[in-house]
Design an enzyme around this catalytic site. Sequence first.
Site, short mmCIF file in Angstrom:
data_model
loop_
_atom_site.label_atom_id
_atom_site.label_comp_id
_atom_site.label_asym_id
_atom_site.label_seq_id
_atom_site.Cartn_x
_atom_site.Cartn_y
_atom_site.Cartn_z
N GLU A 26 40.52 37.88 42.57
CA GLU A 26 40.36 38.83 43.66
C GLU A 26 39.18 38.56 44.57
OE1 GLU A 26 42.58 42.75 41.80
OE2 GLU A 26 40.40 42.73 41.87
N ASP A 39 44.71 61.19 32.86
CA ASP A 39 45.33 61.07 34.19
C ASP A 39 44.52 60.24 35.16
OD1 ASP A 39 47.56 62.72 33.58
OD2 ASP A 39 46.20 64.45 33.63
N GLY A 52 39.44 44.11 39.32
CA GLY A 52 39.92 44.23 37.95
C GLY A 52 41.42 44.26 37.93
N GLU A 100 40.06 43.11 51.38
CA GLU A 100 38.78 42.57 51.79
C GLU A 100 37.74 42.95 50.75
OE1 GLU A 100 36.92 44.48 55.17
OE2 GLU A 100 38.46 46.05 55.13
N GLU A 159 40.53 38.13 36.62
CA GLU A 159 40.75 39.05 37.74
C GLU A 159 39.63 38.92 38.78
OE1 GLU A 159 43.17 41.04 38.58
OE2 GLU A 159 44.43 41.07 36.79
#
Lengths: 254, 254
Positions: free
Chosen positions: B68, B86, B48, B120, B64
């Site tokens: 990736e 957070d 992502g 990986e 994405e």
Amino acid sequence: MEGSYNYRFPRPAVTTDCVIFGFDGNKIKVLLITRENEPFKGKLALPGGFLEMEETLEACALRELKEETGVTEVRLREAGTLSGIDRDPRTRVISIVFYSLLNSDRMYSGDIIAQSDAKEISWVELDELLSGDRLAFDHKKAVQMAFANLAGRLNKEPVAFELLNDVFTIKELQRVYELLLNRSFDRANFHKKMVGDPTAKGKVKKNGRKKNTGILTDTGEVMKDTKHKPAKYYIFDLQKYNELMEKEDFNFGF
Amino acid sequence: MEGSYNYRFPRPAVTTDCVIFGFDGNKIKVLLITRENEPFKGKLALPGGFLEMEETLEACALRELKEETGVTEVRLREAGTLSGIDRDPRTRVISIVFYSLLNSDRMYSGDIIAQSDAKEISWVELDELLSGDRLAFDHKKAVQMAFANLAGRLNKEPVAFELLNDVFTIKELQRVYELLLNRSFDRANFHKKMVGDPTAKGKVKKNGRKKNTGILTDTGEVMKDTKHKPAKYYIFDLQKYNELMEKEDFNFGF
DNA sequence: GCAAAAGTGTTGTGAGTACACCCATGT
DNA sequence: ACATGGGTGTACTCACAACACTTTTGC
């Protein structure tokens, strides 16, 4: 908090929008505000607004809801996101859609009043919103998403009761089911499914359990403002519901 | 696009995360990348990344995913959002979670390879992720949301077949159901529900319809790499499925 | 032949459906 | 009394569960 905020990469603005469904005893309605400012000034829109940095999305939705309409203490559920590139002419905005349910007691309690940027609030029939073009932005899509999510959960969870007052008639309950699932039910069978089949009384299955005895409990009260036989009032019996769910999945489906 | 972007109000960064489920014939697995950079360097995470200004959330997730992991041409579905204050130590980030399903042919096709920021890729068992603490950020929560959404749709839509190769045995199909719903099924009854009950052959109801004849069609092929009686291969028969759905809601529930 | 797994048959239960019938109340 | 709508009884169908049984293959 107004000022200047600098980032190395562009960021979209993030808002939440709230679809508040209410059932007035006859129709499903949606709580809307009339927009005070451009864009879409004067048009109907969902309550909602920009995410602040120290709150979650749900907290943002609750805050905006309270600020604009006075609605508090609701259980919000997420319905999806809106992220079209040009959905807001001012800047790139993505929006997370939440929804909740109010019963008619709360809809007309007087606590729900236009405040803050909301010029006025109104309850508009769901059908009208879904068939027409009365909403600002892509808020029609938001209503569709929320409604689809709601209807999808109806058969699995006791959500219908969130649209009904604490005490209600079976007719009203059936009405909610028919509106949400867009079909009609046999009055007699609906009654038995919810209250329990009287023919099951005394009958015991081989493992010692009775047949399904329903999830509604009669309050003893009776609706008096009618010209004909008054309906009994019922309440949702959470305890019975939990018992039925434990034994075997009870479902609200037909 | 790196540079300086100025806004009058603070804005969160927006990302998408993808939960790609795969079924290897025995277990449900999830496609993960090993993080190349801090925070959580070396930990497992969902593919992502950050939303760009000229793409929708879904487009972002697809981009994405391709960048990736090499995964393309998948149907993404939205599972929810993550918006804890957070959740990312660098800056305020909200994330929209999508998920999709791959069959074992695609999982091991060779097209899926680590690229870009992904050091990986690996397929990790779903159970392990849900019971352990192997994921970066709050990605465990993302996997939970995606899985819950998937399981919830199983009884209503033919999603199980997206986890199976075009041709599969009934045993494999049953395995998928058992994993997703976390319960077991009677082998014989499962078979009949999917393929159709042979006792229905010839039987005709009063209105002229046959009983449910199932949604799977035998391909004629037979699985040969077994020590015992080989299973027949079946395909999902979309036409039969559509017919059954038109007449009355077919459901995949038990 | 035996083990293992695919596939079939058979019976019972219970939820859902359709619809006829009875009951209670205000005018 | 009767109109109106609440509530009950009953018979049928069908999906599902349980489980015994048969079939097909490899060793």
